[in-house]
Write a protein that holds these residues in place. Structure first.
Motif, PDB file in Angstrom:
ATOM      1  N   PRO A 134       0.805  -1.228   0.000  1.00 40.88           N
ATOM      2  CA  PRO A 134       0.000   0.000   0.000  1.00 40.88           C
ATOM      3  C   PRO A 134       0.840   1.280   0.000  1.00 40.88           C
ATOM      4  CG  PRO A 134      -0.162  -1.101   2.127  1.00 40.88           C
ATOM      5  CD  PRO A 134       0.534  -2.030   1.210  1.00 40.88           C
ATOM      6  N   ILE A 135       2.014   1.243   0.663  1.00 42.49           N
ATOM      7  CA  ILE A 135       2.867   2.438   0.653  1.00 42.49           C
ATOM      8  C   ILE A 135       3.365   2.726  -0.759  1.00 42.49           C
ATOM      9  CG2 ILE A 135       5.092   3.355   1.410  1.00 42.49           C
ATOM     10  CD1 ILE A 135       4.632   1.980   4.106  1.00 42.49           C
ATOM     11  N   ALA A 136       3.850   1.677  -1.442  1.00 44.26           N
ATOM     12  CA  ALA A 136       4.334   1.862  -2.814  1.00 44.26           C
ATOM     13  C   ALA A 136       3.205   2.327  -3.730  1.00 44.26           C
ATOM     14  CB  ALA A 136       4.944   0.560  -3.332  1.00 44.26           C
ATOM     15  N   ALA A 137       2.025   1.709  -3.577  1.00 41.60           N
ATOM     16  CA  ALA A 137       0.888   2.099  -4.415  1.00 41.60           C
ATOM     17  C   ALA A 137       0.460   3.530  -4.135  1.00 41.60           C
ATOM     18  CB  ALA A 137      -0.277   1.138  -4.177  1.00 41.60           C
ATOM     19  N   LEU A 156      -9.961   3.525   4.010  1.00 40.87           N
ATOM     20  CA  LEU A 156      -8.914   2.826   4.767  1.00 40.87           C
ATOM     21  C   LEU A 156      -8.691   3.467   6.123  1.00 40.87           C
ATOM     22  CD1 LEU A 156      -6.244   2.184   1.969  1.00 40.87           C
ATOM     23  CD2 LEU A 156      -8.141   0.732   2.701  1.00 40.87           C
ATOM     24  N   ALA A 157      -8.700   4.800   6.156  1.00 42.71           N
ATOM     25  CA  ALA A 157      -8.503   5.506   7.423  1.00 42.71           C
ATOM     26  C   ALA A 157      -9.635   5.199   8.397  1.00 42.71           C
ATOM     27  CB  ALA A 157      -8.405   7.007   7.170  1.00 42.71           C
ATOM     28  N   VAL A 239     -16.106  -1.026   5.727  1.00 39.58           N
ATOM     29  CA  VAL A 239     -15.647   0.203   5.062  1.00 39.58           C
ATOM     30  C   VAL A 239     -14.382  -0.048   4.238  1.00 39.58           C
ATOM     31  CG1 VAL A 239     -16.676   1.713   6.804  1.00 39.58           C
ATOM     32  CG2 VAL A 239     -14.290   0.984   7.063  1.00 39.58           C
ATOM     33  N   GLN A 240     -13.651  -1.131   4.569  1.00 40.42           N
ATOM     34  CA  GLN A 240     -12.437  -1.432   3.810  1.00 40.42           C
ATOM     35  C   GLN A 240     -12.669  -2.466   2.702  1.00 40.42           C
ATOM     36  OE1 GLN A 240      -9.577  -2.508   6.923  1.00 40.42           O
ATOM     37  NE2 GLN A 240      -8.703  -0.458   6.842  1.00 40.42           N
ATOM     38  N   ALA A 241     -13.912  -2.869   2.508  1.00 38.07           N
ATOM     39  CA  ALA A 241     -14.216  -3.853   1.467  1.00 38.07           C
ATOM     40  C   ALA A 241     -13.893  -3.288   0.089  1.00 38.07           C
ATOM     41  CB  ALA A 241     -15.678  -4.265   1.554  1.00 38.07           C
ATOM     42  N   PRO A 242     -13.398  -4.102  -0.859  1.00 38.29           N
ATOM     43  CA  PRO A 242     -13.081  -3.627  -2.221  1.00 38.29           C
ATOM     44  C   PRO A 242     -14.264  -2.980  -2.925  1.00 38.29           C
ATOM     45  CG  PRO A 242     -12.115  -5.798  -1.844  1.00 38.29           C
ATOM     46  CD  PRO A 242     -12.982  -5.505  -0.655  1.00 38.29           C
ATOM     47  N   LEU A 243     -15.480  -3.496  -2.688  1.00 41.89           N
ATOM     48  CA  LEU A 243     -16.657  -2.913  -3.333  1.00 41.89           C
ATOM     49  C   LEU A 243     -16.877  -1.476  -2.878  1.00 41.89           C
ATOM     50  CD1 LEU A 243     -19.067  -3.291  -5.195  1.00 41.89           C
ATOM     51  CD2 LEU A 243     -20.373  -4.170  -3.232  1.00 41.89           C
ATOM     52  N   VAL A 244     -16.671  -1.209  -1.578  1.00 45.02           N
ATOM     53  CA  VAL A 244     -16.807   0.156  -1.065  1.00 45.02           C
ATOM     54  C   VAL A 244     -15.745   1.048  -1.701  1.00 45.02           C
ATOM     55  CG1 VAL A 244     -16.635   1.604   1.006  1.00 45.02           C
ATOM     56  CG2 VAL A 244     -17.852  -0.578   1.098  1.00 45.02           C
ATOM     57  N   LEU A 271      -8.599   3.031 -10.422  1.00 44.21           N
ATOM     58  CA  LEU A 271      -9.444   1.855 -10.601  1.00 44.21           C
ATOM     59  C   LEU A 271      -8.618   0.571 -10.489  1.00 44.21           C
ATOM     60  CD1 LEU A 271     -11.686   3.067 -13.573  1.00 44.21           C
ATOM     61  CD2 LEU A 271     -12.375   2.722 -11.193  1.00 44.21           C
ATOM     62  N   VAL A 272      -7.379   0.622 -10.982  1.00 47.32           N
ATOM     63  CA  VAL A 272      -6.521  -0.574 -10.939  1.00 47.32           C
ATOM     64  C   VAL A 272      -5.943  -0.812  -9.548  1.00 47.32           C
ATOM     65  CG1 VAL A 272      -4.405  -1.636 -11.828  1.00 47.32           C
ATOM     66  CG2 VAL A 272      -5.946  -0.424 -13.387  1.00 47.32           C
ATOM     67  N   LEU A 273      -5.431   0.240  -8.904  1.00 50.62           N
ATOM     68  CA  LEU A 273      -4.714   0.100  -7.631  1.00 50.62           C
ATOM     69  C   LEU A 273      -5.532   0.502  -6.412  1.00 50.62           C
ATOM     70  CD1 LEU A 273      -1.326   1.498  -8.907  1.00 50.62           C
ATOM     71  CD2 LEU A 273      -1.645  -0.788  -8.017  1.00 50.62           C
ATOM     72  N   GLY A 274      -6.358   1.534  -6.566  1.00 49.17           N
ATOM     73  CA  GLY A 274      -7.082   2.054  -5.406  1.00 49.17           C
ATOM     74  C   GLY A 274      -8.018   1.043  -4.787  1.00 49.17           C
ATOM     75  N   THR A 275      -8.692   0.244  -5.636  1.00 49.10           N
ATOM     76  CA  THR A 275      -9.630  -0.753  -5.103  1.00 49.10           C
ATOM     77  C   THR A 275      -8.901  -1.949  -4.469  1.00 49.10           C
ATOM     78  OG1 THR A 275      -9.754  -1.769  -7.287  1.00 49.10           O
ATOM     79  CG2 THR A 275     -11.432  -0.125  -6.754  1.00 49.10           C
ATOM     80  N   GLY A 276      -7.607  -2.085  -4.742  1.00 52.15           N
ATOM     81  CA  GLY A 276      -6.861  -3.214  -4.183  1.00 52.15           C
ATOM     82  C   GLY A 276      -6.104  -2.894  -2.914  1.00 52.15           C
TER      83      GLY A 276
END
Length: 561
Positions: A134-137, A156-157, A239-244, A271-276
């Motif tokens: 997550p830091i690299a992304a 995430l917060a 709140v941390q689910a990928p769908l959210v 869309l590629v990284l944020g949801t992961g």
């Protein structure tokens, strides 16, 4: 963290390899995002594809190196710790073992060492991946659009905030959890070992009580903790689910694009990284929990290893084997600096005599007798055998001179033959049979399916009185000049008690004997009766002398009769 020192170098190298693998793992996703941006912008995209493909073997090699290093480190660590714990525990005072119970020892040597496997081989690597990815992304996304990055990180917060609330006071809770687990382990082991005894004497309900109470306490603690942490943990996972995350990225991205603050091409990386990002973020919480559990296990192991071992005697002064004269000279003892259990004990056990310790429960009788076998060492004064302090006698020599028959009977899951010759492994079968006959247990042994070769603890169990007589046979075979008897008839019925008394009489011949008794009728013929109260000797003398003195012993005798 003391237990990890021996493998620290390999752990650090494994962590470095895992960090490399994590960066190589996120690189293809960045390459996909950049390829999408390049295609939408009409720019060159081939380089990104090459970089993404090249990162894959780097990840595989680095990941394999990391897991190999940590698993080999874990194997070496477990071998080292189990050897060190076994060596150290064998040198601890026997009183330390008896006060903590077999469950506590089992937890340190087996459970806690096993818990370090996940810490060393998995949890540290999982945490590195959970942090690096997550830091690299996030660093990459900030270069694309800082505002959109902040919005993407909001779920995430919130998830971390909910999890933080759930994990409040987790250190205290974990300590309580392991205390409850240790109590349950001890109660379970003791109940299983003693089930034959409690069933034999119709005390099944009483025997279950400690186990039931430990299970109830453990269950209540776990359910209360689950009730406390479950709601915030569920909110965190939602709140941390990928769908959210996908909904937030699409909604915010559309709004920012409409406002001219984000180009459609720049929406692709989110869309590629944020949801992961939610997957590694959730893994951080689990990894931290595993780290806490591993750290707690490591601390408990360190505590055991830091417990002072008995100073091994040098054997500089030879001790005659027999006859044996025992002296307690100005003995004071306390389990800690604040609590004094025995005070100013002066007592002599002349060779070939029987001395009985009597007094109310908690007076210090078993503690005093245990000092003779170094279950603990005295705080002040000395305990001597034939003029030599027991602290100066090597353990092997000491236990060739002092034997015990305790009320807490322990038989091993092996043959009756090996149980009896435990203290004298070199003894032949004829000597074992002779000791068994003297202990009045030979006939019962020969009635077992395989006689002396019957394995105890599988399908064959002895009653409390029978097990006690096996222990007496063991003591007879050891043939020590000093003998400590701690309420040897405690688990016996009327018939067994008579046989045990005969066996004890056989055992006491020619030895210096210290008897701890609750039934005064069993020691009225003792050469010396010592009355202990509150850790102090109140009276001493023969049965007739003490009755004539009309003191504490006379009062106890009146109640007994």
């Amino acid at each position: 963290m003391l237990p990890l020192r021996t493998v620290r170098g390999r752990l650090l190298l494994g962590i470095a390899c895992q960090a490399t693998a994590a960066l190589a793992g996120v690189t293809p996703f960045i390459a996909v995002a950049e390829t999408g941006r390049a295609l939408l912008s009409g720019e060159e995209w081939l380089l990104y594809v090459v970089v993404g493909i090249a990162a894959l073997p780097v990840r595989v090699i680095s990941l394999t190196a990391a897991t190999t290093l940590t698993h080999f480190a874990d194997n070496d660590l477990q071998l080292h710790l189990r050897r060190e714990l076994a060596r150290h525990v064998s040198r601890l005072p026997l009183g330390w073992l008896s006060t903590r119970g077999s469950g506590a020892v089992k937890q340190a040597v087996h459970d806690d060492v096993g818990a370090l496997h996940h810490l060393v081989a998995h949890a540290l690597l999982d945490l590195v991946s959970a942090l690096v990815i997550p830091i690299a992304a996030t660093v990459y996304l900030v270069t694309v659009n800082p505002l959109m990055t902040v919005i993407t990180l909001v779920p995430l917060a919130l998830g971390f905030a909910f999890r933080s609330r759930a994990m409040r006071n987790v250190h205290v809770r974990m300590a309580e959890y392991h205390h409850a687990t240790e109590s349950l382990n001890t109660a379970s082991v003791e109940f299983v070992h003693g089930i034959a005894v409690v069933k034999t004497f119709g005390q099944t309900g009483k025997g279950h009580n400690r186990f039931r109470e430990a299970a109830r306490t453990y269950g209540k603690f776990v359910s209360d903790w689950a009730e406390h942490v479950t709601p915030p943990l569920i909110r965190s996972q939602i709140v941390q689910a990928p769908l959210v995350a996908l909904v937030v990225v699409l909604t915010a991205g559309t709004a920012l694009s409409a406002a001219g603050l984000l180009t459609p091409a720049d929406l692709v990386p989110f869309l590629v990284l944020g949801t992961g990002l939610s997957g590694p973020a959730l893994a951080i919480g689990y990894s931290l929990q595993e780290l806490r559990a591993g750290r707690a296990a490591a601390d408990r192991i360190s505590t055991v290893l830091a417990t002072p071992a008995l100073r091994e005697g040098t054997g500089a002064a030879p001790v005659p084997i027999s006859p044996a004269r025992v002296e307690f000279d100005s003995v004071n003892f306390g389990y800690d600096a604040e609590t004094e259990v025995l005070r100013s004990i002066d007592l002599v056990l002349e060779p070939g005599t029987v001395t009985a310790l009597v007094g109310p429960s908690g007076a210090g009788k078993s503690t005093l007798a245990g000092l003779l076998g170094r279950f603990h060492d005295v705080s002040e004064g000395s305990v001597r055998i034939n003029g030599v302090d027991v602290r100066d006698i090597p353990s092997a020599e000491l236990y060739r001179r002092v034997g015990f028959v305790l009320q807490d009977v322990r038989l091993l899951n092996t043959t009756v033959l090996d149980n009896i010759r435990l203290a004298s492994p070199e003894a032949d079968e004829a000597a074992v049979v002779l000791a068994a006959k003297a202990a009045r247990i030979h006939d019962r042994i020969t009635a077992l399916p395989d006689g002396y070769l019957t394995v105890l603890g599988d399908d064959v169990h002895l009653s409390g009185g029978e097990a006690q007589r096996v222990c007496i046979a063991r003591a007879l075979l050891a043939d020590t000049p000093v003998l400590v008897l701690d309420e040897a008839t405690s688990f016996a019925d009327a018939e067994s008690e008579a046989e045990i008394q005969e066996a004890v009489g056989e055992l006491a011949v020619g030895r210096t004997v210290l008897v701890i008794a609750h039934r005064l009728t069993t020691v009225r013929e003792a050469d010396q009766i010592v009355v202990l109260e509150d850790g102090v000797i109140r009276e001493r003398g023969t049965h007739d002398d003490l009755l004539a003195a009309d003191g504490a012993y006379a009062s106890m005798w009146t109640v007994t009769r």
